[in-house]
Design a protein around this motif. Structure first.
Motif, short mmCIF file in Angstrom:
data_model
loop_
_atom_site.label_atom_id
_atom_site.label_comp_id
_atom_site.label_asym_id
_atom_site.label_seq_id
_atom_site.Cartn_x
_atom_site.Cartn_y
_atom_site.Cartn_z
N CYS A 144 -4.59 -4.72 -4.92
CA CYS A 144 -5.28 -4.28 -3.69
C CYS A 144 -5.52 -2.78 -3.71
O CYS A 144 -6.57 -2.30 -3.25
CB CYS A 144 -4.46 -4.67 -2.47
SG CYS A 144 -4.52 -6.41 -2.03
N LEU B 115 -6.49 -1.37 4.44
CA LEU B 115 -5.92 -2.37 3.54
C LEU B 115 -4.39 -2.33 3.54
O LEU B 115 -3.74 -3.37 3.44
CB LEU B 115 -6.46 -2.15 2.13
CG LEU B 115 -6.22 -3.27 1.11
CD1 LEU B 115 -6.51 -4.64 1.71
CD2 LEU B 115 -7.08 -3.04 -0.13
N LEU C 14 -11.32 -9.41 -3.17
CA LEU C 14 -11.81 -9.08 -1.83
C LEU C 14 -13.06 -9.88 -1.52
O LEU C 14 -13.95 -10.00 -2.37
CB LEU C 14 -12.11 -7.58 -1.70
CG LEU C 14 -10.96 -6.61 -1.96
CD1 LEU C 14 -11.40 -5.18 -1.64
CD2 LEU C 14 -9.72 -6.98 -1.17
N VAL D 28 -8.62 -10.96 1.84
CA VAL D 28 -7.93 -10.79 0.56
C VAL D 28 -7.44 -12.16 0.09
O VAL D 28 -6.71 -12.85 0.81
CB VAL D 28 -6.73 -9.83 0.68
CG1 VAL D 28 -6.05 -9.66 -0.67
CG2 VAL D 28 -7.18 -8.47 1.23
N LEU E 189 -1.77 -5.50 4.42
CA LEU E 189 -0.62 -5.92 3.63
C LEU E 189 0.68 -5.83 4.43
O LEU E 189 1.63 -6.58 4.17
CB LEU E 189 -0.51 -5.07 2.37
CG LEU E 189 -1.65 -5.24 1.35
CD1 LEU E 189 -1.53 -4.23 0.22
CD2 LEU E 189 -1.68 -6.66 0.80
N TRP F 132 -11.30 -4.83 8.61
CA TRP F 132 -10.20 -5.30 7.77
C TRP F 132 -9.35 -6.35 8.50
O TRP F 132 -8.95 -6.14 9.65
CB TRP F 132 -9.30 -4.14 7.37
CG TRP F 132 -9.83 -3.31 6.24
CD1 TRP F 132 -10.28 -2.03 6.29
CD2 TRP F 132 -9.95 -3.71 4.86
NE1 TRP F 132 -10.68 -1.60 5.05
CE2 TRP F 132 -10.49 -2.62 4.15
CE3 TRP F 132 -9.66 -4.89 4.17
CZ2 TRP F 132 -10.74 -2.67 2.78
CZ3 TRP F 132 -9.92 -4.95 2.81
CH2 TRP F 132 -10.45 -3.84 2.13
N ALA G 97 -5.78 -9.68 -6.86
CA ALA G 97 -6.44 -9.81 -5.56
C ALA G 97 -7.95 -9.85 -5.74
O ALA G 97 -8.51 -9.21 -6.64
CB ALA G 97 -6.06 -8.64 -4.66
N CYS H 31 -9.11 -1.02 -3.32
CA CYS H 31 -9.38 -0.03 -2.29
C CYS H 31 -10.02 1.22 -2.89
O CYS H 31 -10.98 1.77 -2.36
CB CYS H 31 -8.06 0.33 -1.60
SG CYS H 31 -8.14 1.75 -0.50
#
Length: 522
Positions: free
Chosen positions: A402, A463, A439, A424, A467, A419, A437, A406
């Motif tokens: 991730c 992001l 997106l 994800v 998480l 978001w 991951a 990003c």
């Protein structure tokens, strides 16, 4: 070095203003002076030459806010006494990059001395909305023509783009009719428009009322990516499913094709426009073809959540445009996602799916919608029991993947404005490299479309909050997130106080490192 002289009377928007009208009558720019020789003695005090020069400068221009002195090796900044400060202040600026530092320091003191927004237009992340500015959209309509009957509008209008936004915001009666239509179609129509075994006809690469003359600025420069991110992309790269089956070129060059719906992937949220399906391409230009499972995302703006006005006795005409603050068209969302995939084309098949274009789809009942066709991702959402049961090592892989994703969005100037944990997926196909991951959902992304319109990028904060479980319950360990997501890059515009765990009392400051590490002062 060069001297640039700026007159304080400037022509702005076709009108010439003097210094007094602009409120800068008493403003004076800082002075930059070059002196050969040493600026400081062995004890760190300014030399007599510097002291004499500063006195001469102040005698010449008593209102100087600051004086920058340099010998092209060292920089000193002198702030003369003020009414609220009897003593002068002198700072010595040390640097490992002299030319760049002199430019940064000179600009900073010039910007501080001048009124904001007059000479130097610094973009702000949140610009005020001008109620008189309306982007024309939809078919042009003659506002002098009488209103159609509601029954006729219901029979002929099937999308928000069938209405003329310019006319709506200036004509209260037409605006109220639009809301009557909007409420009625939501009552009469089902959001889930396709079902297993349905066949959909498609017109290739037809995307409705796109603003074709607008293109995003700033192409991505993958050379700016850190080595570990580049290596991660290479390790997880997947081959395009359409290339494997040999129908990629025939689809690109086709005029029409047909799909068969295999199942429903997502019925869409209460506040969303989209439904998502798993499907197969059954024919291209009338010829049967083999096809892998693909993902179809349909945009239906009939289900756009809007706050309807109170009625004929509600708000007055002056505020009609406020009713349309949340107005969007399916074409706008499709364009956003299409543009994001196009910008990220070099990394398709890694941290984002392979993308196969935006097309027009005809449903079994004859309704026309626009949608995206892309690779179907075999994976698990972050709130799934599968992710909750992962070992710490595999959770760390998600977190690190991730972080790479990003960083790629930032380099590409793609900002995700919506978001949440559903964007994800944890990709687990053992034949496609390491778990990682992926997106999805770029319908709400923004890019820089105009130089004057800043694109506020906050992917890092968005992001990491996903998480941490702040944008929907997830199965990721918060301690692992803080330990392995990494700090913001120096160029990340992020400053926030974030709960360490969801709904916890302990907070952590998240901010980027100093953007100018090569400058220090004493």
């Amino acid at each position: 070095m060069e001297l640039v002289r700026v007159e304080l009377g400037e022509a702005i928007c076709g009108f010439t203003f003097g210094a007094e009208e602009l409120g800068i009558r008493n403003k004076t720019a800082p002075m930059v002076i070059y002196l050969p020789g040493d600026l400081f003695d062995s004890e760190g005090k300014v030399t007599p030459q510097v002291e004499h020069t500063l006195h001469r400068a102040i005698e010449c221009t008593p209102s100087l806010p600051s004086i920058i002195v340099t010998n092209f090796k060292v920089i000193g900044v002198f702030s003369p006494p003020k009414p609220d400060r009897a003593e002068a202040v002198f700072e010595r600026v040390a640097t490992t990059q002299f030319s760049l530092t002199l430019r940064v320091v000179s600009f900073a003191y010039l910007n501080k001395a001048l009124p904001s927004g007059v000479f130097i237009n610094i973009p702000r992340p949140d610009l005020d909305t001008d109620g008189d500015f309306i982007l024309p959209e939809g078919p042009p309509q003659d506002p002098s023509q009488p209103l159609l009957a509601d029954e006729q509008v219901l029979a002929t209008c099937h999308h928000n783009s069938d209405f003329d936004l310019v006319t709506l915001v200036r004509d209260r009666a037409r605006a109220l009719q639009f809301f009557r239509w909007h409420n009625l179609v939501q009552q009469q129509c089902l959001k889930l428009v396709a079902h297993p075994d349905d066949t959909l006809a498609a017109v290739t690469n037809k995307a409705g009322h796109f603003l074709s003359n607008i293109r995003p600025i700033y192409p991505p420069d993958t050379s700016e990516l850190p080595t570990d991110t580049t290596m991660h992309l290479g390790a997880i790269q997947r081959e395009s499913p359409l290339v494997v089956t040999g129908i990629d070129k025939s689809l690109q060059e086709s005029k029409r094709f047909t799909l068969k719906i295999q199942g429903v992937v997502a019925e869409g949220s209460e506040h969303g426009l989209c439904t998502v399906y798993r499907c197969l391409i059954t024919s291209i230009d009338g010829e049967p073809v083999p096809s892998p499972s693909l993902c179809l995302k349909l945009f239906d703006d009939r289900f756009l959540p809007l706050l309807s006005p109170g009625g004929d006795d509600g708000d007055n005409d002056e505020h009609v445009y406020w009713w349309f603050d949340q107005f969007f068209t399916a074409e706008q969302h499709a364009r956003n996602e299409d543009s994001a995939y196009e910008k990220l084309c070099s990394i398709q098949g890694s941290i984002i799916p392979w993308f196969y274009g935006t097309h027009q789809f005809i449903l079994p009942d004859g309704v026309v919608l626009y949608g995206l066709l892309m690779e179907y991702i075999e994976g698990y959402s972050l709130d799934s029991g599968f992710v909750r049961g992962l070992s710490p090592d595999r959770q760390i892989k998600i977190i690190q993947s991730c972080r790479h994703a990003c960083r790629i969005l930032h380099i590409a100037n793609v900002s995700q404005r919506d978001w949440h944990h559903g964007q994800v997926l944890f990709f687990t196909d053992s034949g496609a490299g390491p778990n990682h991951a992926v997106l999805i959902d770029f319908a709400s992304t923004t890019q820089t479309w105009e130089l004057e319109e800043p694109n506020f990028i906050n992917n890092y904060l968005g992001l990491i909050c996903v998480l941490l479980g702040r944008e929907g319950d997830v199965g990721i360990n918060s301690e692992l997130v803080w330990e392995h997501f990494g700090e913001p890059d120096d160029w990340d515009a992020v400053w926030a106080i974030v709960p360490v765990v969801p709904n916890g009392e302990e907070r952590k400051l998240v901010k980027a490192a100093d953007m100018f590490p090569y400058i220090s002062s004493t």
